[in-house]
Design an enzyme around this catalytic site. Structure first.
Site, PDB file in Angstrom:
ATOM      1  N   GLU A  99      13.509   2.959  13.237  1.00 28.27           N
ATOM      2  CA  GLU A  99      12.538   3.962  12.801  1.00 28.27           C
ATOM      3  C   GLU A  99      11.354   3.909  13.742  1.00 28.27           C
ATOM      4  OE1 GLU A  99      11.138   2.962   8.887  1.00 28.27           O
ATOM      5  OE2 GLU A  99      10.828   0.853   9.403  1.00 28.27           O
ATOM      6  N   LYS A 101       6.593  -1.915   1.853  1.00 29.61           N
ATOM      7  CA  LYS A 101       5.438  -1.303   2.509  1.00 29.61           C
ATOM      8  C   LYS A 101       4.253  -2.255   2.365  1.00 29.61           C
ATOM      9  CE  LYS A 101       3.316   3.269   3.081  1.00 29.61           C
ATOM     10  NZ  LYS A 101       3.819   3.505   4.451  1.00 29.61           N
ATOM     11  N   LEU A 132      11.847   1.586   6.229  1.00 20.70           N
ATOM     12  CA  LEU A 132      11.165   2.024   5.021  1.00 20.70           C
ATOM     13  C   LEU A 132      11.844   3.282   4.484  1.00 20.70           C
ATOM     14  CD1 LEU A 132       8.598   1.488   3.232  1.00 20.70           C
ATOM     15  CD2 LEU A 132       7.491   3.257   4.623  1.00 20.70           C
ATOM     16  N   TYR A 159       0.821  -1.206   0.000  1.00 15.51           N
ATOM     17  CA  TYR A 159       0.000   0.000   0.000  1.00 15.51           C
ATOM     18  C   TYR A 159       0.855   1.255   0.000  1.00 15.51           C
ATOM     19  CZ  TYR A 159       0.928   1.111   4.922  1.00 15.51           C
ATOM     20  OH  TYR A 159       1.533   1.468   6.107  1.00 15.51           O
TER      21      TYR A 159
END
Length: 274
Positions: free
Chosen positions: A175, A143, A199, A32
């Site tokens: 992260e 993702k 990411l 997504y």
């Protein structure tokens, strides 16, 4: 106003359109993106769609090779939404087939939803974050729809009064559950290097470009939770959080507890480009 889309049909968000055998529902077998639209203009849309295709390639999911046609569907969804400031969620799964772990021979499914966002004036957003073990899989650069570890960590932060959980793997900050993390030390921006463990954030790309424009060193290297706590400034970024200063990590105040000059300069520049 239409705020949802599924496999070529624009629908109302409360319509029942996802079959039980949809692989996104059964396995989380999909990817997504979230694209923010400011005053009717998508922000870094090409970069978002490139990452969507890269994530799909990583799980052997074949999105429409005609990227212009796919992009036009996204633009039509934005127009049909009737909104000028919105977040557009684009989701692609391996499609609908009887439950089986092996890849089916069927068309992929594409869904989109458009939701208004509330603009927060620059300087009004500050936050505290919780340090949390990074319990996710090894391929966080994809993702994917498989976000349960992120959700559990985010919920743990929320229940303790924090905006975000900052994830730690092997003694190093990776992260946030839905954000990239930065510290500022001696006027340099430091952030975790790109790898399979994080990411590649689109807003991260924007921050790197802004830092270059402002002649601020942008250093990609790992750092520890202690280095984060001892930093001059801390901030996080994402499509929906934009650039958010962090004034407290766990119970540790960062510097004097106010956004620093580097973060404020980045926020002001970001405001101008959006």
């Amino acid at each position: 106003m239409i705020s949802a889309y599924f496999n070529g049909k624009f629908v109302e968000p409360n319509e029942s359109v996802i079959p039980i055998d949809e692989r996104g529902h059964q396995f989380g077998d999909g990817v997504y993106e979230v694209i923010r639209i400011y005053e009717g203009k998508p922000f870094m849309m090409d970069e978002h769609l490139e990452r969507l295709y890269q994530s799909a390639d990583a799980i052997k999911l074949r999105i429409d090779p005609n990227r212009d046609a796919f992009k036009n569907s996204v633009l039509e969804m934005i127009e049909r939404s009737g909104l000028t400031n919105l977040d557009l969620y684009v989701q692609v799964t391996r499609g609908m087939a009887p439950r089986n772990h092996l890849f089916p021979e069927c068309p992929v499914s594409v869904s989109m939803t458009a939701k208004p966002f509330r603009s927060i004036p620059v300087g009004d957003k500050v936050a505290s974050v919780l340090l949390h073990p990074d319990e996710r899989w090894a391929n966080c650069y994809i993702k994917s729809l498989n976000l349960l570890p992120n959700i559990l960590a985010k919920q743990a932060a929320y229940e303790k009064g924090y905006l975000e959980a900052i994830l730690v793997r092997d003694g190093k900050v990776t992260e946030g559950t839905s954000s990239n993390v930065y510290i500022v030390k001696d006027s340099s921006i430091i952030t975790t290097p790109l790898s399979k463990h994080i990411l590649s954030g689109i807003t991260r790309m924007a921050v790197k470009n802004l830092a270059e424009h402002l002649s601020i060193p942008f250093v990609e290297k790992q750092f520890t939770p202690d280095e984060m706590i001892q930093a001059d400034e801390v901030f996080i970024t994402s499509t929906t959080l934009e650039i958010t200063p962090i004034i407290c990590v766990d119970t540790n105040q960062i510097n004097d507890g106010t956004p620093g000059s580097v973060t404020k300069a980045l926020k002001e520049q970001f405001k101008q480009i959006i």
